[in-house]
Design a protein around this motif. Structure first.
Motif, PDB file in Angstrom:
ATOM      1  N   ALA A   1      15.270   2.237 -18.839  1.00 48.68           N
ATOM      2  CA  ALA A   1      14.682   2.442 -17.550  1.00 48.68           C
ATOM      3  C   ALA A   1      13.580   3.354 -17.679  1.00 48.68           C
ATOM      4  O   ALA A   1      12.783   3.353 -16.794  1.00 48.68           O
ATOM      5  CB  ALA A   1      15.848   3.409 -16.503  1.00 48.68           C
TER       6      ALA A   1
ATOM      7  N   VAL B   1      10.606   1.007 -18.665  1.00 56.45           N
ATOM      8  CA  VAL B   1      10.219   0.245 -17.375  1.00 56.45           C
ATOM      9  C   VAL B   1       9.448   0.952 -16.366  1.00 56.45           C
ATOM     10  O   VAL B   1       8.302   0.389 -15.925  1.00 56.45           O
ATOM     11  CB  VAL B   1      11.573  -0.194 -16.539  1.00 56.45           C
ATOM     12  N   TYR B   2       9.814   2.249 -16.171  1.00 56.52           N
ATOM     13  CA  TYR B   2       9.100   3.124 -15.067  1.00 56.52           C
ATOM     14  C   TYR B   2       7.849   3.494 -15.797  1.00 56.52           C
ATOM     15  O   TYR B   2       6.795   3.290 -15.206  1.00 56.52           O
ATOM     16  CB  TYR B   2       9.972   4.341 -15.211  1.00 56.52           C
TER      17      TYR B   2
ATOM     18  N   ALA C   1       5.426   0.411 -15.834  1.00 55.13           N
ATOM     19  CA  ALA C   1       4.778   0.282 -14.441  1.00 55.13           C
ATOM     20  C   ALA C   1       3.635   1.307 -14.020  1.00 55.13           C
ATOM     21  O   ALA C   1       2.833   0.926 -13.490  1.00 55.13           O
ATOM     22  CB  ALA C   1       6.028   0.261 -13.555  1.00 55.13           C
TER      23      ALA C   1
ATOM     24  N   THR D   1       3.486  -3.621 -13.515  1.00 55.47           N
ATOM     25  CA  THR D   1       4.823  -4.026 -12.888  1.00 55.47           C
ATOM     26  C   THR D   1       5.157  -5.255 -13.634  1.00 55.47           C
ATOM     27  O   THR D   1       4.599  -6.214 -13.418  1.00 55.47           O
ATOM     28  CB  THR D   1       4.898  -3.575 -11.528  1.00 55.47           C
TER      29      THR D   1
ATOM     30  N   PRO E   1       8.256  -8.110 -13.119  1.00 46.58           N
ATOM     31  CA  PRO E   1       9.186  -8.562 -11.770  1.00 46.58           C
ATOM     32  C   PRO E   1      10.288  -8.215 -12.028  1.00 46.58           C
ATOM     33  O   PRO E   1      11.057  -8.199 -13.205  1.00 46.58           O
ATOM     34  CB  PRO E   1       8.886 -10.166 -12.087  1.00 46.58           C
ATOM     35  N   VAL E   2      11.110  -7.564 -11.143  1.00 48.65           N
ATOM     36  CA  VAL E   2      12.159  -7.070 -11.453  1.00 48.65           C
ATOM     37  C   VAL E   2      13.339  -7.845 -11.713  1.00 48.65           C
ATOM     38  O   VAL E   2      14.315  -7.257 -12.773  1.00 48.65           O
ATOM     39  CB  VAL E   2      12.757  -6.532  -9.991  1.00 48.65           C
ATOM     40  N   ASN E   3      13.440  -9.089 -11.207  1.00 51.45           N
ATOM     41  CA  ASN E   3      14.474  -9.947 -11.919  1.00 51.45           C
ATOM     42  C   ASN E   3      14.284 -10.243 -13.445  1.00 51.45           C
ATOM     43  O   ASN E   3      15.210 -10.664 -13.984  1.00 51.45           O
ATOM     44  CB  ASN E   3      14.100 -11.317 -11.094  1.00 51.45           C
ATOM     45  N   ASN E   4      12.983 -10.185 -13.810  1.00 54.17           N
ATOM     46  CA  ASN E   4      12.884 -10.517 -15.363  1.00 54.17           C
ATOM     47  C   ASN E   4      13.325  -9.326 -15.823  1.00 54.17           C
ATOM     48  O   ASN E   4      14.003  -9.362 -17.181  1.00 54.17           O
ATOM     49  CB  ASN E   4      11.304 -10.812 -15.618  1.00 54.17           C
ATOM     50  N   VAL E   5      13.083  -8.181 -15.464  1.00 52.38           N
ATOM     51  CA  VAL E   5      13.471  -6.898 -16.202  1.00 52.38           C
ATOM     52  C   VAL E   5      15.200  -6.943 -16.186  1.00 52.38           C
ATOM     53  O   VAL E   5      15.731  -6.877 -17.194  1.00 52.38           O
ATOM     54  CB  VAL E   5      13.054  -5.571 -15.248  1.00 52.38           C
ATOM     55  N   LEU E   6      15.764  -7.096 -15.034  1.00 54.05           N
ATOM     56  CA  LEU E   6      17.092  -6.989 -14.957  1.00 54.05           C
ATOM     57  C   LEU E   6      17.983  -8.192 -15.832  1.00 54.05           C
ATOM     58  O   LEU E   6      18.791  -7.669 -16.420  1.00 54.05           O
ATOM     59  CB  LEU E   6      17.786  -6.912 -13.550  1.00 54.05           C
TER      60      LEU E   6
END
Length: 263
Positions: free
Chosen positions: A136, A139-140, A143, A148, A150-155
């Motif tokens: 996390a 990621v923060y 970004a 940034t 994409p959230v779906n890619n990260v998760l």
């Protein structure tokens, strides 16, 4: 059965709190996670100030993409992070066996299944929690400083890598339960992780089934949101291996302890 399992899990939790594992392991992963985007962003300045470039030379290094930074972060976790986790948990059972303290627990009507699975869940809880907070942080700052992802890619990429961590920590528990030497546990776990990673990197067609491919699949998810060939095979085989390793560990540990008591 559940009450007994809860007591055993609480014992593991209490010991980890006393040993500050719930503090320093997440801190290590946060530092590793934050380090990658920071060094990527300030890399040109670092080279310019400490690289000894000729006077007047201009260093023009294109900034990495957010996906490249997150992939590099997983590389840090696979090297330093795994080393720290293995060293932290290699004595989970082996340490108790070498000191004979496990007999104080097992001499009571304690299920071997409960004894080992309580330790397994505890190890995974700390390891995956440390990974989540460290990732996390990466990621923060990615970004904030780079771009940034994409959230779906990260998760999805993070979830796939979490399964790779689960496999390695399951192997650590297995070796710790079967051997008294923590050195064997450390070399066996880290050696297996390294071998799988290297073989998966250089012979991907032959190692499509390997858990070692999960790291590559997670990185591909960061870049494109898609996985490479053999993802589902690797995913399914990893789950099968985790289940098989735990089942075999419980059986072998039970057999060795029963044999030890009858001698």
């Amino acid at each position: 059965m559940m009450k007994q399992w809860g007591v055993l899990f609480k014992k593991e939790w209490t010991e980890s709190v006393r040993n500050f594992k719930w503090l320093w392991l997440p801190v290590v992963f946060i530092l590793l996670g934050v380090m990658q985007p920071l060094t990527s962003y300030y890399f040109a300045d670092i080279i310019e100030n400490f690289g000894g470039l000729p006077e007047g030379a201009v260093l023009d290094i294109p900034p990495p993409s957010g996906a490249e930074v997150l992939a590099g972060t997983l590389g840090q976790f696979s090297q330093i992070g795994f080393l720290v986790l293995v060293l932290a948990f290699m004595g989970t059972v082996a340490g108790e066996k070498s000191h004979g303290t496990h007999l104080m627990v097992l001499v009571k009507p304690v299920s071997y299944f409960n004894y080992l699975t309580a330790k397994w869940v505890h190890i995974l809880l700390i390891s995956l929690s440390s990974f989540v907070v460290g990732f996390a942080g990466a990621v923060y700052y990615t970004a904030l400083l780079i771009e940034t992802v994409p959230v779906n890619n990260v998760l999805s990429g993070g979830a796939v890598y979490a399964l790779w961590i689960t496999f390695i920590m399951t192997l650590v528990l297995c070796l710790s339960a079967l051997f008294r030497s923590t050195a064997i546990v450390a070399f066996g776990s880290l050696g297996t992780a390294l071998l799988m990673s290297v073989l998966s990197m250089y012979t991907p067609d032959l190692m499509k089934w390997s858990p070692g491919m999960l790291s590559s699949h997670s990185q591909m998810l960061f870049y494109s949101g898609d996985t490479g060939d053999g993802f589902w095979v690797s995913l399914a085989m990893t789950i099968v291996l985790i289940t098989g390793i735990m089942t075999l560990t419980i059986y072998m540990f039970n057999k060795k302890e029963v044999a030890g008591h009858t001698e």
